[in-house]
Design a protein around this motif. Structure first.
Motif, short mmCIF file in Angstrom:
data_model
loop_
_atom_site.label_atom_id
_atom_site.label_comp_id
_atom_site.label_asym_id
_atom_site.label_seq_id
_atom_site.Cartn_x
_atom_site.Cartn_y
_atom_site.Cartn_z
N ARG A 285 0.84 -1.20 0.00
CA ARG A 285 0.00 0.00 0.00
C ARG A 285 0.87 1.25 0.00
O ARG A 285 1.90 1.30 0.68
CB ARG A 285 -0.91 0.00 1.24
CG ARG A 285 -1.93 -1.12 1.24
CD ARG A 285 -2.73 -1.22 2.52
NE ARG A 285 -1.90 -1.69 3.62
CZ ARG A 285 -1.60 -0.96 4.69
NH1 ARG A 285 -2.05 0.28 4.80
NH2 ARG A 285 -0.85 -1.46 5.65
N TYR A 286 0.44 2.25 -0.75
CA TYR A 286 1.19 3.50 -0.86
C TYR A 286 0.26 4.68 -0.64
O TYR A 286 -0.85 4.72 -1.19
CB TYR A 286 1.84 3.61 -2.25
CG TYR A 286 2.43 4.98 -2.52
CD1 TYR A 286 3.67 5.33 -1.99
CD2 TYR A 286 1.73 5.93 -3.24
CE1 TYR A 286 4.21 6.59 -2.20
CE2 TYR A 286 2.26 7.20 -3.46
CZ TYR A 286 3.49 7.53 -2.94
OH TYR A 286 4.00 8.77 -3.14
N GLY A 287 0.72 5.66 0.17
CA GLY A 287 -0.04 6.89 0.32
C GLY A 287 -0.19 7.39 1.73
O GLY A 287 -0.58 8.55 1.94
N ALA A 288 0.09 6.59 2.75
CA ALA A 288 -0.12 7.01 4.13
C ALA A 288 0.89 8.06 4.54
O ALA A 288 2.03 8.08 4.08
CB ALA A 288 -0.01 5.80 5.06
N GLY A 289 0.48 8.96 5.44
CA GLY A 289 1.38 10.01 5.91
C GLY A 289 1.83 10.89 4.77
O GLY A 289 1.02 11.37 3.98
N ASP A 290 3.13 11.11 4.66
CA ASP A 290 3.69 11.91 3.57
C ASP A 290 4.09 11.02 2.40
O ASP A 290 5.24 11.04 1.95
CB ASP A 290 4.90 12.70 4.07
CG ASP A 290 4.52 13.80 5.05
OD1 ASP A 290 3.41 14.36 4.90
OD2 ASP A 290 5.31 14.08 5.97
N GLY A 291 3.15 10.23 1.92
CA GLY A 291 3.42 9.36 0.79
C GLY A 291 4.24 8.14 1.14
O GLY A 291 5.16 7.76 0.41
N GLY A 292 3.90 7.50 2.25
CA GLY A 292 4.65 6.33 2.70
C GLY A 292 4.17 5.04 2.07
O GLY A 292 3.03 4.93 1.60
N MET A 293 5.04 4.04 2.05
CA MET A 293 4.71 2.73 1.50
C MET A 293 4.95 1.66 2.56
O MET A 293 5.94 1.70 3.28
CB MET A 293 5.57 2.42 0.27
CG MET A 293 5.28 1.06 -0.37
SD MET A 293 6.27 0.78 -1.86
CE MET A 293 5.55 2.02 -2.95
N VAL A 294 4.00 0.69 2.64
CA VAL A 294 4.13 -0.42 3.58
C VAL A 294 3.87 -1.73 2.85
O VAL A 294 3.08 -1.80 1.91
CB VAL A 294 3.17 -0.29 4.78
CG1 VAL A 294 3.53 0.90 5.65
CG2 VAL A 294 1.73 -0.18 4.31
N LEU A 295 4.56 -2.76 3.31
CA LEU A 295 4.37 -4.12 2.80
C LEU A 295 4.00 -5.00 3.98
O LEU A 295 4.76 -5.11 4.95
CB LEU A 295 5.65 -4.64 2.14
CG LEU A 295 5.64 -6.11 1.70
CD1 LEU A 295 4.59 -6.35 0.62
CD2 LEU A 295 7.03 -6.53 1.22
N ASP A 296 2.82 -5.62 3.92
CA ASP A 296 2.33 -6.50 4.97
C ASP A 296 2.40 -7.94 4.50
O ASP A 296 1.93 -8.27 3.39
CB ASP A 296 0.89 -6.16 5.33
CG ASP A 296 0.71 -4.71 5.74
OD1 ASP A 296 1.27 -4.33 6.77
OD2 ASP A 296 0.02 -3.97 5.01
N LEU A 297 2.96 -8.83 5.33
CA LEU A 297 3.06 -10.25 5.02
C LEU A 297 2.51 -11.03 6.20
O LEU A 297 2.90 -10.80 7.35
CB LEU A 297 4.52 -10.65 4.78
CG LEU A 297 5.27 -9.89 3.69
CD1 LEU A 297 6.75 -10.25 3.71
CD2 LEU A 297 4.66 -10.17 2.32
N GLY A 298 1.58 -11.95 5.92
CA GLY A 298 0.96 -12.70 7.00
C GLY A 298 0.76 -14.16 6.64
O GLY A 298 0.79 -14.55 5.47
N ALA A 299 0.57 -14.99 7.66
CA ALA A 299 0.30 -16.42 7.48
C ALA A 299 -0.58 -16.88 8.63
O ALA A 299 -0.50 -16.36 9.75
CB ALA A 299 1.58 -17.23 7.44
N GLY A 300 -1.43 -17.86 8.35
CA GLY A 300 -2.31 -18.37 9.39
C GLY A 300 -2.63 -19.83 9.20
O GLY A 300 -2.48 -20.40 8.11
N TYR A 301 -3.08 -20.45 10.29
CA TYR A 301 -3.50 -21.85 10.29
C TYR A 301 -4.81 -21.93 11.04
O TYR A 301 -4.93 -21.43 12.17
CB TYR A 301 -2.45 -22.73 10.96
CG TYR A 301 -2.88 -24.17 11.12
CD1 TYR A 301 -2.77 -25.07 10.07
CD2 TYR A 301 -3.42 -24.62 12.32
CE1 TYR A 301 -3.17 -26.39 10.21
CE2 TYR A 301 -3.83 -25.94 12.48
CZ TYR A 301 -3.70 -26.82 11.42
OH TYR A 301 -4.11 -28.12 11.56
N SER A 302 -5.81 -22.53 10.43
CA SER A 302 -7.13 -22.64 11.03
C SER A 302 -7.58 -24.10 11.01
O SER A 302 -7.43 -24.79 10.00
CB SER A 302 -8.13 -21.78 10.25
OG SER A 302 -9.44 -21.91 10.76
#
Length: 266
Positions: A147-164
């Motif tokens: 995602r790009y745009g938060a704050g002063d044009g910041g970029m974040v990369l989120d990585l997740g994993a789960g077991y159900s």
């Protein structure tokens, strides 16, 4: 013992809400949660999410918030709602989800905590991004979101994993984890202190570099009242890392958040 497929989708959707709980007041769109529908049909999920978290990332002050859950998916791949933003899933495979979307970062109000006095507000901002999810098996799933745009044009990369896994016909247990990496612009907006802020707040000037923002571990238990209705309760532990952890704004680097999700699918 075989579980109801609809119960499984409800559990995964509710559990995914937990992945973003520690950042629920500043980053709610860490992963796309597409819970699926019967072939050839649209699908909707409505409900409410009660979050017991902190005033801001790194705060030692508690904050509780009740937010609506409203998401809709069309058979052509488009989706819109409070958990996923607006976007399109371009995959035709049930085990893969990928596409683009528009979300929002809700910013941060300086009035939220005395610790933010003199720091000024971070305005809400639109974010553009992409996502890729994969179901490795029926129980194991992977998520990713850029995602790009938060704050002063910041970029974040989120990585997740789960077991159900099903504990009983109406009960399901899920465990998982996630990490978030951020660029310097994002970390400066939410964890940095520039010269004017230093003069107004009394903090020393601080300029973090790009890197790992935090790691998170999650545990959730879902009870399905019926094929449509479920209740999920869960806990998430988040630990800030690197330059984010060393920010003068951080009062508590490791925090625990609680979530309760009541959802109805139709």
């Amino acid at each position: 013992m075989r579980s109801n497929p609809r119960h499984f989708r409800l559990a995964l959707s509710a559990f995914a809400c937990l992945l973003g709980a520690p950042a629920a007041f500043g980053q709610a769109f860490d992963a796309v949660r597409l819970y699926g529908a019967a072939p050839g049909e649209d699908a909707a999920l409505v409900g409410a999410v009660l979050i017991a978290g902190t005033a801001y990332a790194g705060s030692d002050e508690r904050r509780t918030m009740l937010v609506p859950l409203l998401d809709y998916q069309w058979t052509n791949g488009w989706f819109a709602g409070t958990a996923n933003g607006i976007g399109v899933n371009l995959s035709k495979r049930p085990d893969l989800q990928y596409g683009v979307r528009l979300t929002a970062d809700f910013g941060r109000k300086a009035s939220r905590s005395d610790a933010l006095r003199g720091m000024g507000d971070i305005d809400a901002a639109a974010e553009v991004g992409a996502f890729f999810n994969q179901s490795v098996t029926r129980e194991v799933f992977l998520t990713s979101s850029l995602r790009y745009g938060a704050g002063d044009g910041g970029m974040v990369l989120d990585l997740g994993a789960g077991y159900s896994t099903a504990l009983a016909p109406a009960w399901r247990l899920a465990v998982g984890g996630a990490v978030t990496l951020a660029d310097a612009a994002y970390l400066q907006s939410f964890f940095g202190v520039d010269s004017p802020q230093a003069a107004a707040s009394g903090y020393a000037e601080y300029r973090p570099g790009a890197g790992l923002r935090d790691v998170r571990a999650n545990l959730a238990l879902t009870y399905s009242f019926s094929r449509q209705t479920s209740l999920t309760t869960g806990l998430s532990v988040s630990a800030l890392q690197g330059d984010a952890r060393d920010s003068p704004l951080v009062r508590q680097a490791t925090t625990t958040s609680g979530v309760m999700v009541l959802s109805y699918a139709f």
